[in-house]
Structures are given as structure tokens and as C-alpha cells.
Design an enzyme around this catalytic site. Structure first.
Site, PDB file in Angstrom:
ATOM      1  N   ASP A 152     -56.761  60.050 -65.185  1.00 37.33           N
ATOM      2  CA  ASP A 152     -56.596  60.438 -66.579  1.00 37.33           C
ATOM      3  C   ASP A 152     -56.073  61.868 -66.630  1.00 37.33           C
ATOM      4  O   ASP A 152     -56.534  62.726 -65.871  1.00 37.33           O
ATOM      5  CB  ASP A 152     -57.926  60.333 -67.332  1.00 37.33           C
TER       6      ASP A 152
ATOM      7  N   HIS B  92     -53.055  47.441 -72.152  1.00 42.19           N
ATOM      8  CA  HIS B  92     -53.737  47.254 -73.435  1.00 42.19           C
ATOM      9  C   HIS B  92     -53.007  47.959 -74.564  1.00 42.19           C
ATOM     10  O   HIS B  92     -52.564  49.089 -74.419  1.00 42.19           O
ATOM     11  CB  HIS B  92     -55.163  47.798 -73.345  1.00 42.19           C
TER      12      HIS B  92
ATOM     13  N   GLY C  94     -55.826  55.776 -67.350  1.00 41.20           N
ATOM     14  CA  GLY C  94     -56.492  56.057 -68.614  1.00 41.20           C
ATOM     15  C   GLY C  94     -57.927  55.582 -68.500  1.00 41.20           C
ATOM     16  O   GLY C  94     -58.174  54.412 -68.198  1.00 41.20           O
TER      17      GLY C  94
ATOM     18  N   VAL D 212     -65.214  53.651 -70.895  1.00 44.08           N
ATOM     19  CA  VAL D 212     -65.301  52.299 -71.461  1.00 44.08           C
ATOM     20  C   VAL D 212     -64.555  51.306 -70.571  1.00 44.08           C
ATOM     21  O   VAL D 212     -65.073  50.225 -70.229  1.00 44.08           O
ATOM     22  CB  VAL D 212     -64.742  52.266 -72.895  1.00 44.08           C
TER      23      VAL D 212
END
Length: 217
Positions: free
Chosen positions: A92, A166, A68, A73
Site C-alpha cells: 500500500d 475490485h 491496496g 479488510v
């Protein structure tokens, strides 16, 4: 509203202060705005991103995988902590997010040889990566996309390498026994599997939307 939305960024609580302390530069801020506009999973909050950078720096990371891209970021934070000669592999299944990551790395002046961007799902890409060759593996998308491949993710890590996932504390659903949606159930199962693995030392860090971290012993 997402954990990194305006109410948090402009708030006065400890979490909002931690995000401001992380001090994202204009390139990171632009990447975050573009990623949010694409409507995919929210990337790690600034405080969580800074934690990923610390993990990379502490490991002296030269080889890192990001499952991802978060529109760049995640990668920009990781590159802050990685060694100058380190290489980030970002995969991704969303081509728009991957294009956003490429743009973010270009705007940040990251040399082309320091990043490897791969379009595909974890099931498609992970078997192509070298086992035991990575210092850090970061999962930044929905757990439903990668939890079934936990064994393959852990196999990528060298001894002493770390897995970081996360988002498990988003919405505080994981502790709500009434919450039985697929994502929350997957988080619970994933966290349990990590905790019960005798080859791992693990913890949950209540930073941003939460980080599940585990180091291979």
C-alpha cells in the site's frame, strides 16, 4: 454514498442481504470503520470480501498478494480462505492504511509470520516479488494506481492462479458511454485487456462494487 454505506447495510434488497450473509466479525467491522475514516478508496463490501475468501479457499492459496490493504479488510477476508500456513503480502502506498492493516491483523490474532506488509506503489514493489509464485493477486485500490502494471501483476501468478480487481461496477459508470473520467476509462481499458488476453479466462462478477476475475491458463 458508497456501495457499502448505511443505505445498503440496512436495506432489504438482495445486495444488502448478501452483505449481511457474509457476517463480518467485530475485528473486521472495526477495520472497515477505521479504513473509511481515513478517506481512502472503499474496501470491498462484505459480500465481495467473502467472495475473495472463497477464491482463496478454492485455490488452496498459500501465497497471495493484495495491492491496496483497505486498512486490513482485504487481508482479513483473504486470510479466512487461505491455508493455515499461507502468507499474505499486502502492499500500500498509504502508510495510514498499512498501519490500519497491521492493527487489524494484530487484533485478529494473526501470527506475524503469516503477513508481509510493504509500503510502496505497485511500480516500486511488484518488481521485487517472485514471478509465478502466487496463487491469487487481489487489487483493491483505484485502477489508475495499478493498471499500467497489468503485465507485472499477471506475471506473479502461477498457472491456474487468479487475478481479482475490485470496484469496476461502482456507480455503474463503466456502462455509461458518456462517462469519460480517468478512473472509468482505465476500468474499461483494463477489462478489455484482460478479456482479450488469450492466456486468461475471465468474468465480471456483479458482487458489491464488482469484481473482475481472471484465471491464468
Amino acid at each position: 454514498m458508497s456501495a457499502q454505506g448505511p443505505s445498503r447495510a440496512g436495506g432489504t434488497g438482495g445486495a444488502a442481504w448478501a452483505d449481511r450473509y457474509a457476517a463480518e466479525d467485530p475485528v473486521l467491522a472495526s477495520a472497515r470503520t477505521r479504513s473509511a475514516a481515513l478517506g481512502g478508496p472503499p474496501p470491498p463490501e462484505p459480500a465481495a470480501g467473502a467472495t475473495l475468501a472463497v477464491l482463496a479457499a478454492g485455490a488452496g492459496a498459500r501465497a497471495v498478494v493484495s495491492v491496496g490493504s483497505g486498512g486490513g479488510v482485504v487481508g482479513l477476508w483473504l486470510l479466512r480462505g487461505m491455508r493455515p500456513d499461507g502468507v499474505l503480502t499486502a502492499l500500500d502506498g498509504d502508510p495510514e492504511q498499512l498501519r490500519g492493516a497491521r492493527r487489524a491483523f494484530t487484533e485478529a490474532g494473526v501470527p506475524a509470520g503469516r503477513t508481509r506488509l510493504i509500503f510502496g506503489t505497485p511500480g516500486e514493489v511488484l518488481p521485487r516479488l517472485l514471478p509465478g509464485a502466487y496463487d491469487l493477486v487481489v487489487c483493491a485500490g483505484p485502477p489508475t494506481e495499478y493498471a499500467a502494471h497489468l503485465a507485472a501483476l499477471l506475471a506473479l501468478l502461477r498457472t491456474g492462479g487468479t487475478l481479482a480487481c475490485h470496484g469496476l461496477l461502482a456507480g455503474e459508470r463503466i456502462g455509461d458511454r458518456a462517462a469519460r473520467d480517468p478512473e472509468t476509462v482505465t476500468w474499461r481499458d483494463l477489462a478489455r485487456s484482460v478479456r482479450e488476453d488469450e492466456q486468461l479466462t475471465s468474468a465480471v462478477l456483479p458482487i458489491g462494487a464488482g469484481l473482475l476475475v481472471a484465471t491464468r491458463r
